[in-house]
Design an enzyme around this catalytic site. Structure first.
Site, PDB file in Angstrom:
ATOM      1  N   ARG A  50       0.849  -1.186   0.000  1.00  0.00           N
ATOM      2  CA  ARG A  50       0.000   0.000   0.000  1.00  0.00           C
ATOM      3  C   ARG A  50       0.891   1.245   0.000  1.00  0.00           C
ATOM      4  NH1 ARG A  50      -4.025  -1.661   4.840  1.00  0.00           N
ATOM      5  NH2 ARG A  50      -2.035  -2.433   5.655  1.00  0.00           N
ATOM      6  N   ASP A  52       2.389   4.973  -0.342  1.00  0.00           N
ATOM      7  CA  ASP A  52       1.897   6.259   0.144  1.00  0.00           C
ATOM      8  C   ASP A  52       1.686   7.245  -1.001  1.00  0.00           C
ATOM      9  OD1 ASP A  52       1.929   5.535   2.830  1.00  0.00           O
ATOM     10  OD2 ASP A  52       4.009   6.167   3.103  1.00  0.00           O
ATOM     11  N   TYR A 112      12.572  -2.044  -3.575  1.00  0.00           N
ATOM     12  CA  TYR A 112      12.319  -0.622  -3.807  1.00  0.00           C
ATOM     13  C   TYR A 112      13.569   0.047  -4.350  1.00  0.00           C
ATOM     14  CZ  TYR A 112       7.938  -0.708  -1.123  1.00  0.00           C
ATOM     15  OH  TYR A 112       6.658  -0.959  -0.679  1.00  0.00           O
ATOM     16  N   ARG A 199      12.131   5.262   3.241  1.00  0.00           N
ATOM     17  CA  ARG A 199      12.325   6.714   3.191  1.00  0.00           C
ATOM     18  C   ARG A 199      13.116   7.214   4.397  1.00  0.00           C
ATOM     19  NH1 ARG A 199       6.424   8.980   2.359  1.00  0.00           N
ATOM     20  NH2 ARG A 199       7.536  10.958   2.676  1.00  0.00           N
TER      21      ARG A 199
END
Length: 246
Positions: A50, A52, A112, A199
């Site tokens: 999910r 952001d 990622y 992040r």
């Protein structure tokens, strides 16, 4: 009901995130609306991650159940037709023979990519798709320090304060930092991640790169197991979900 697995690409800057929300358009809503036109009734779409608001994907995986039994290539074309005008595309579609397959719970790995544009001139063509950092960063120091985070750790210092995961303990399989032309790329791989973990790790590595932190500071932040001890949260703009393994 036949189940279909979809490989997706989207520009997260146009969405409030993956999840359907009341304050704007989510990727999930865009897909569900397109699927409902095809199926004639509401369709639920589930994703491997999910993402952001502002986070992009080149390899997001989702699944949906339809009443209609359609050839996978026809489903892909039809969904893309009904998604026109929205920055999301179905790259592949496949009929799933195992009805126990779940895009999120069947996944065994996620990858990622984080893109940092490291040049003095600001981003123009890549605006909202990279994190622009004008001061030159020490990539070698960033990569060396990143290896301290690889392995099985309590990542509380790199976890969003509102993260709902049951445990902050995760196993990070890979965290590589390297220069690619004017960009610095950070690749992170694990079975799963905490909310904002990538992040927050990138934000901390940026402090390593500009000399604000040493590798020992990063090690101390990890050991503290406290979000207040970690570095800043990197912007969503540079983050991409690139691969999901099953």
């Amino acid at each position: 009901m036949p189940r279909y697995r979809l490989l997706l690409e989207y520009d997260g800057s146009a969405f409030v995130g993956w999840q359907r929300q009341v304050n704007g358009l989510g990727v999930q809503q865009a897909l569900e609306e397109a699927a409902e036109i095809l199926d004639g009734q509401p369709v639920a779409v589930f994703a491997a991650g999910r993402t952001d608001a502002g986070v992009h994907a080149t390899g997001q995986v989702s699944h949906m159940d339809l009443n209609r039994d359609m050839p996978a290539n026809r489903l892909m074309a039809a969904l893309n037709f009904h998604l026109r005008g929205r920055p999301v595309a179905v790259l592949e579609a496949a009929r799933v023979t195992d009805d126990r397959f779940h895009a999120r719970f069947s996944a065994v790995g996620r990858a990622y990519l984080y893109r940092i544009l490291n040049r003095r001139a600001p981003a123009v063509l890549e605006r909202r798709r990279v994190w622009w950092v004008p001061a030159r960063l020490d990539v070698e120091a960033m990569h060396e320090a990143a290896q301290l985070l690889v392995g099985h750790h309590d990542f509380s210092s790199f976890r969003a304060t509102h993260c709902q995961a049951n445990s902050p303990v995760k196993t990070l399989d890979r965290l590589d930092v390297f220069r690619s032309g004017e960009e610095i790329h950070v690749i992170a791989e694990a079975r799963s991640f905490l909310h904002h973990q990538v992040r927050n790790m990138v934000g901390s590595l940026r402090w390593i790169g500009d000399g604000k932190w040493s590798a020992d500071d990063l090690k101390a932040a990890l050991a503290a197991a406290n979000r207040a001890a970690g570095g800043p949260t990197a912007p969503a703009d540079g983050l991409y979900l690139t691969r999901v393994d099953y």
